[in-house]
Design a protein around this motif. Structure first.
Motif, PDB file in Angstrom:
ATOM      1  N   ARG A 189       0.848  -1.200   0.000  1.00 42.54           N
ATOM      2  CA  ARG A 189       0.000   0.000   0.000  1.00 42.54           C
ATOM      3  C   ARG A 189       0.878   1.242   0.000  1.00 42.54           C
ATOM      4  NH1 ARG A 189      -5.276  -1.291   2.611  1.00 42.54           N
ATOM      5  NH2 ARG A 189      -5.460   0.930   3.015  1.00 42.54           N
ATOM      6  N   ASP A 190       0.311   2.344  -0.519  1.00 44.73           N
ATOM      7  CA  ASP A 190       1.041   3.605  -0.533  1.00 44.73           C
ATOM      8  C   ASP A 190       1.139   4.170   0.883  1.00 44.73           C
ATOM      9  OD1 ASP A 190       1.351   3.522  -3.265  1.00 44.73           O
ATOM     10  OD2 ASP A 190      -0.483   4.661  -3.664  1.00 44.73           O
ATOM     11  N   GLU A 191       2.216   4.908   1.144  1.00 37.41           N
ATOM     12  CA  GLU A 191       2.366   5.576   2.430  1.00 37.41           C
ATOM     13  C   GLU A 191       1.411   6.766   2.510  1.00 37.41           C
ATOM     14  OE1 GLU A 191       6.293   8.025   0.871  1.00 37.41           O
ATOM     15  OE2 GLU A 191       6.462   6.010   1.704  1.00 37.41           O
ATOM     16  N   GLU A 192       0.930   7.053   3.707  1.00 39.54           N
ATOM     17  CA  GLU A 192       0.015   8.161   3.934  1.00 39.54           C
ATOM     18  C   GLU A 192       0.521   8.988   5.109  1.00 39.54           C
ATOM     19  OE1 GLU A 192      -4.397   6.702   2.819  1.00 39.54           O
ATOM     20  OE2 GLU A 192      -3.487   5.588   4.465  1.00 39.54           O
ATOM     21  N   LYS A 193       0.310  10.299   5.029  1.00 37.21           N
ATOM     22  CA  LYS A 193       0.798  11.188   6.087  1.00 37.21           C
ATOM     23  C   LYS A 193      -0.199  11.209   7.242  1.00 37.21           C
ATOM     24  CE  LYS A 193       3.248  14.945   5.506  1.00 37.21           C
ATOM     25  NZ  LYS A 193       3.708  16.328   5.152  1.00 37.21           N
ATOM     26  N   ILE A 194       0.309  10.964   8.459  1.00 38.18           N
ATOM     27  CA  ILE A 194      -0.518  10.981   9.654  1.00 38.18           C
ATOM     28  C   ILE A 194      -0.177  12.176  10.546  1.00 38.18           C
ATOM     29  CG2 ILE A 194       0.980   9.584  11.158  1.00 38.18           C
ATOM     30  CD1 ILE A 194      -1.610   8.070  12.010  1.00 38.18           C
ATOM     31  N   SER A 195       1.001  12.786  10.308  1.00 47.58           N
ATOM     32  CA  SER A 195       1.416  13.937  11.107  1.00 47.58           C
ATOM     33  C   SER A 195       2.233  14.891  10.254  1.00 47.58           C
ATOM     34  CB  SER A 195       2.234  13.491  12.322  1.00 47.58           C
ATOM     35  OG  SER A 195       2.715  14.605  13.049  1.00 47.58           O
ATOM     36  N   ALA A 196       1.787  16.138  10.192  1.00 46.72           N
ATOM     37  CA  ALA A 196       2.512  17.169   9.452  1.00 46.72           C
ATOM     38  C   ALA A 196       3.512  17.860  10.369  1.00 46.72           C
ATOM     39  CB  ALA A 196       1.533  18.185   8.878  1.00 46.72           C
ATOM     40  N   LEU A 197       4.544  18.434   9.774  1.00 53.11           N
ATOM     41  CA  LEU A 197       5.597  19.101  10.534  1.00 53.11           C
ATOM     42  C   LEU A 197       5.935  20.421   9.865  1.00 53.11           C
ATOM     43  CD1 LEU A 197       8.798  17.504  11.981  1.00 53.11           C
ATOM     44  CD2 LEU A 197       8.978  19.533  10.548  1.00 53.11           C
ATOM     45  N   GLY A 198       6.027  21.465  10.681  1.00 52.96           N
ATOM     46  CA  GLY A 198       6.453  22.771  10.188  1.00 52.96           C
ATOM     47  C   GLY A 198       7.190  23.499  11.287  1.00 52.96           C
ATOM     48  N   VAL A 199       8.337  24.067  10.979  1.00 45.23           N
ATOM     49  CA  VAL A 199       9.180  24.698  11.994  1.00 45.23           C
ATOM     50  C   VAL A 199       9.585  26.093  11.535  1.00 45.23           C
ATOM     51  CG1 VAL A 199      11.394  24.573  13.207  1.00 45.23           C
ATOM     52  CG2 VAL A 199      10.061  22.496  12.847  1.00 45.23           C
ATOM     53  N   HIS A 200       9.600  27.024  12.495  1.00 43.41           N
ATOM     54  CA  HIS A 200      10.105  28.372  12.249  1.00 43.41           C
ATOM     55  C   HIS A 200      11.051  28.722  13.384  1.00 43.41           C
ATOM     56  CE1 HIS A 200       9.937  32.862  12.592  1.00 43.41           C
ATOM     57  NE2 HIS A 200      10.131  32.738  11.292  1.00 43.41           N
ATOM     58  N   LEU A 201      12.228  29.273  13.063  1.00 40.81           N
ATOM     59  CA  LEU A 201      13.236  29.575  14.081  1.00 40.81           C
ATOM     60  C   LEU A 201      13.659  31.037  14.008  1.00 40.81           C
ATOM     61  CD1 LEU A 201      15.530  26.465  13.565  1.00 40.81           C
ATOM     62  CD2 LEU A 201      14.051  26.867  15.519  1.00 40.81           C
ATOM     63  N   ARG A 202      13.906  31.599  15.188  1.00 45.81           N
ATOM     64  CA  ARG A 202      14.508  32.933  15.280  1.00 45.81           C
ATOM     65  C   ARG A 202      15.538  32.891  16.406  1.00 45.81           C
ATOM     66  NH1 ARG A 202      11.651  38.645  17.073  1.00 45.81           N
ATOM     67  NH2 ARG A 202      13.531  39.940  16.829  1.00 45.81           N
ATOM     68  N   ARG A 203      16.792  33.069  16.048  1.00 47.38           N
ATOM     69  CA  ARG A 203      17.892  32.981  17.010  1.00 47.38           C
ATOM     70  C   ARG A 203      17.816  31.680  17.818  1.00 47.38           C
ATOM     71  NH1 ARG A 203      19.206  37.402  20.991  1.00 47.38           N
ATOM     72  NH2 ARG A 203      21.140  36.184  20.981  1.00 47.38           N
ATOM     73  N   HIS A 204      17.518  30.600  17.128  1.00 44.61           N
ATOM     74  CA  HIS A 204      17.434  29.251  17.692  1.00 44.61           C
ATOM     75  C   HIS A 204      16.240  29.070  18.641  1.00 44.61           C
ATOM     76  CE1 HIS A 204      21.810  29.529  16.610  1.00 44.61           C
ATOM     77  NE2 HIS A 204      21.460  28.404  16.011  1.00 44.61           N
ATOM     78  N   VAL A 205      15.314  30.008  18.650  1.00 43.21           N
ATOM     79  CA  VAL A 205      14.075  29.853  19.426  1.00 43.21           C
ATOM     80  C   VAL A 205      13.010  29.309  18.477  1.00 43.21           C
ATOM     81  CG1 VAL A 205      12.236  31.038  20.689  1.00 43.21           C
ATOM     82  CG2 VAL A 205      14.639  31.623  21.108  1.00 43.21           C
ATOM     83  N   THR A 206      12.365  28.231  18.887  1.00 43.56           N
ATOM     84  CA  THR A 206      11.477  27.503  17.978  1.00 43.56           C
ATOM     85  C   THR A 206      10.059  28.064  17.948  1.00 43.56           C
ATOM     86  OG1 THR A 206      10.781  25.909  19.665  1.00 43.56           O
ATOM     87  CG2 THR A 206      12.771  25.391  18.418  1.00 43.56           C
TER      88      THR A 206
END
Length: 312
Positions: A189-206
């Motif tokens: 079967r094809d893989e399906e996404k169960i969890s999305a990920l998005g990150v934004h950083l400023r001076r190593h602060v997440t």
């Protein structure tokens, strides 16, 4: 040093149901980021004494938002009027059953459309989803240090471990960010996404983090399936799934987003290598007062959206 956990509440079983807005969570995240950045500026001041203010706690924000489509940084062109209308069209959301009846109940929302400071294209957040945003300093003296790539892997590994621990669901990573699964571990079967990920950083602060599809609808027409309106994260050749779909459960009826948040927080704290890997729950009422919510209607606060309830 514990991991501070701020769980923004939602009330899916009230009439009408109430969910926090994406903007409310962003407001809390921005405040925590400013506290960390201010401490970093103080730390780097040559006039600072060693006993000056200690660093803020590493913090996790968790919430289940009202229906929202977010656009990534790559989407520089404004959406057309027809595209906006399609995203904002009424969306019927399945609700958890209340004790006083067993009939199927849905709420109708008009999804918001917002820009988010992350990579990728359009994605969806809403009821039946657990959104988890850590606000930490990747170079903090309080816990292990991480590169940007290490931090991305940390989020993915935390999600994979939580899925296996709580639900027995096997997740894995691919060349695309996020966590993926195959139904019944069937490699045909094809893989399906169960969890999305998005990150934004400023001076190593997440900022931002992960969104786990717990009981959100992933099948049906655009009237009930929010993913049918978009090509999720621009990955047209892959589908979206949920924990409920993997376990053959009814969306939002037999499984709830809050079921996963405490376990995710504990896994994350342990991987941060915090002393004792403890998690400390923050009192939401205190945060509500500090953020000075203003009443916008009977029993409601600014920052929460109500749905129109329909019952069948």
């Amino acid at each position: 040093m514990p991991l501070r956990h701020i769980a923004i509440p939602s009330w899916p079983r009230t009439t009408p149901p109430r969910y926090p807005t994406y903007a409310l969570a962003t407001r809390i995240q921005s405040r925590l980021q400013k506290e960390l950045l201010a401490w970093k500026a103080l730390r780097d001041d040559p006039r600072r004494r060693p006993d000056d203010a200690p660093p803020p706690f590493p913090t996790l924000i968790s919430f289940t938002p009202a229906p929202t489509y977010t656009l990534g940084r790559r989407q520089t062109e404004p959406l057309s009027a027809s595209e906006l209308a399609r995203l904002r069209a009424p969306l019927s959301v399945s609700l958890p059953p209340r004790d006083d009846h067993k009939s199927i109940t849905t709420a109708v929302f008009a999804p918001e459309v917002l820009h988010a400071p992350r990579g990728g294209l359009t994605t969806y957040h809403g009821p039946g989803q657990a959104v988890l945003w850590p606000v930490i300093d990747l170079r903090s003296p309080q816990h292990a240090h991480f590169s940007v790539r290490d931090y991305t892997c940390l989020l993915e590994k935390t999600t994979i471990a939580t899925l296996r621990r709580v639900y027995g669901v096997t997740g894995f990573t691919t060349s695309n960010p996020g966590v993926w699964v195959r139904k019944d571990d069937d490699f045909s079967r094809d893989e399906e996404k169960i969890s999305a990920l998005g990150v934004h950083l400023r001076r190593h602060v997440t900022g931002l983090g992960v969104a786990v599809n717990v009981g959100v609808s992933v099948t049906g027409t655009e009237a009930t399936n929010p993913w049918a309106r978009i090509v999720a994260c621009g990955l047209g050749d892959r589908g979206v799934t949920s924990i409920a779909a993997q376990l053959d459960l009814l969306p939002t009826h037999e499984i709830a987003p809050e079921d996963i948040t405490a376990a995710w927080a504990a896994e994350f704290a342990e991987r941060l290598e915090l002393p004792g890997a403890a998690v400390e729950e923050e009192d939401w009422e205190t945060w509500g007062k500090e953020l000075q919510f203003e009443p916008v209607g009977p029993g409601t606060d600014a920052g929460f959206i109500e749905g129109q309830v329909m019952q069948s």
